[in-house]
Scaffold this active site. Sequence first.
Site, mmCIF file in Angstrom:
data_model
loop_
_atom_site.group_PDB
_atom_site.id
_atom_site.type_symbol
_atom_site.label_atom_id
_atom_site.label_comp_id
_atom_site.label_asym_id
_atom_site.label_seq_id
_atom_site.Cartn_x
_atom_site.Cartn_y
_atom_site.Cartn_z
ATOM 1 C CG HIS A 26 -9.906 -4.426 -1.895
ATOM 2 N ND1 HIS A 26 -8.956 -3.621 -1.861
ATOM 3 C CD2 HIS A 26 -10.042 -4.768 -3.202
ATOM 4 C CE1 HIS A 26 -8.587 -3.395 -2.877
ATOM 5 N NE2 HIS A 26 -9.091 -4.139 -3.623
ATOM 6 C CB SER A 79 -8.802 -10.484 7.289
ATOM 7 O OG SER A 79 -7.354 -10.472 6.741
ATOM 8 C CG ASP A 87 -2.562 -6.223 5.675
ATOM 9 O OD1 ASP A 87 -1.745 -6.572 6.248
ATOM 10 O OD2 ASP A 87 -2.538 -5.013 5.569
ATOM 11 C CB THR A 88 -6.956 -7.999 9.208
ATOM 12 O OG1 THR A 88 -7.236 -6.800 8.782
ATOM 13 C CG2 THR A 88 -7.214 -8.231 10.894
ATOM 14 N N GLY A 92 -9.251 -3.184 7.701
ATOM 15 C CA GLY A 92 -9.248 -3.411 9.211
ATOM 16 C C GLY A 92 -9.882 -4.480 9.909
ATOM 17 C CG ASP A 111 -3.908 -2.776 -1.399
ATOM 18 O OD1 ASP A 111 -4.908 -2.636 -1.962
ATOM 19 O OD2 ASP A 111 -3.743 -3.158 -0.298
ATOM 20 C CB SER A 162 -0.842 0.018 1.195
ATOM 21 O OG SER A 162 -0.084 0.124 2.187
ATOM 22 C CG ASP A 187 -9.675 3.287 -4.306
ATOM 23 O OD1 ASP A 187 -10.644 3.424 -4.867
ATOM 24 O OD2 ASP A 187 -9.574 2.867 -3.158
ATOM 25 C CG ASN A 243 -6.834 -7.326 -1.897
ATOM 26 O OD1 ASN A 243 -6.575 -8.054 -2.849
ATOM 27 N ND2 ASN A 243 -7.082 -5.865 -1.813
HETATM 28 ZN ZN LIG Z 1 -8.363 -2.568 0.169
#
Ligand SMILES: [Zn+2]
Length: 341
Positions: A223, A226, A268-269, A190, A83, A50, A105, A266
Site C-alpha cells: 500500500h 506511489s 493512487d497519489t 497520501g 480498498d 475506497s 482492513d 496500490n
Molecule cells: Zn491502503
Amino acid sequence: MPLVSMRQVLDEAAKGGYGVGAFNVNNMEQIQSIMEAARETQSPVIIQASRGARAYSQDRFLYHLMVAATELYPEIPTVLHLDHGNSPETCKTAIDMGFTSVMMDGSLMPDGKTPSTFEYNVEATKKVVEMAHAKGITVEGEIGCLGGIEDGHGAGVDGLAHLTDPDQAEEFVKQTGLDALAIAIGTSHGAYKFSKKPSGETLKMDVLIEIHRRLPNVHLVMHGSSSVPKELQDIINQYGGKLKPTFGVPVEEIQLGIKNGVRKINVDTDNRLAITGAIRKVFMEKPEEFDPRSYMKPARDAMKKVVAERMTQFGQAGHAKDYAPIPLSTIAQQYAAATVA
Ligand SMILES: [Zn+2]
C-alpha cells in the site's frame, strides 16, 4: 468478459513472476484512463474504490461504469476491488454490489483510525473470508498499520510506528485463510511519504523479504506505493500549486518487492498528481477556457501515461491474454473443496 476474481489474477501473476497495479478510481475519466492504459500495454488490471470513493460517486454509478469497462474492453481481465473495507458489513455491501474482491482492513477498528488488537483483526477478517469465498470473491487483509491518512482512513501515525511482525503475519494467514496480505513496511498513504529518498532505515524491505520467506504462497500487497515523481510535483508547482517537496517509494524498491512475493501494488497519489498538474496547466495557459472537456481530456491523458508506465514497470504488461478467466461460481467451488480437504 465479466469482472474477474482477484485471486486468479494474482495467482497468474505469481506464476509469471510479475506484479499487478491496483489503481483507485472515483469517476468515469479515471476508469477510462486505466482501461486505455491496460489496452495499450495488454495488461490485466485491478481497479479499486475506497469507502470515500463509494460515498463521493454513489457506488452504483461506479459499479455500472465498471460494467461498461468490461463491455468496452472485453480482452482485459479486470478486477473490481474494495480498498480498505472498515468492517464486515462494509465488505458485504461491496460483495452485494458486484465487487469481485474486498479488503477487510481489521488492522484498524471500524472507525478507520484506531489500531485494533490481533484478536479483533483475526475475527473480522475470518468472517469476511467465509462470506466472500462462498461467492468466489477474493479477500485481502492487513496486519500492522500503514502510516498517514487517506480519504479519512488511517491511524495518522508515522509509517514506522506499527510495522508488520513476521510471526504475527504467519499466524494471521493461518487463522484467517485470506488470499492476499497487506503489510506495513514503512510506507504511508497520501503524498507525503518520506522526507528524503527512503533508505533501509525508513523503508523496511528486509521485513517484506522475511515475510515472503515464511509465507511463500501468500500474495503480498504494497500500500501507499506511489513513487511521487518529482516531474509530476514540478508541473503542479509550475502552474500555481504549492506542494511541499516529498519522496515516494522508488520503482526499483517495488520491483525488489515483486521479486519477493509482492503481487498487488496500490497506486493512487501519482494519478492524483498527474490529473491535477494537467488541469492546472490548462487553467494557467488558457484562462479563457470554460468547457470541462478542455481540461478533463488532458487530465485523462496524463493519468493514462502514468498508469501505462507503472504497468510496464510492474511487469503486468503483455499478460492480458495469458489465461481464460474462471467464473466466480467455479472459484467458489474451489475454495469449498480446499476447505474440506
Ligand atoms: Zn491502503
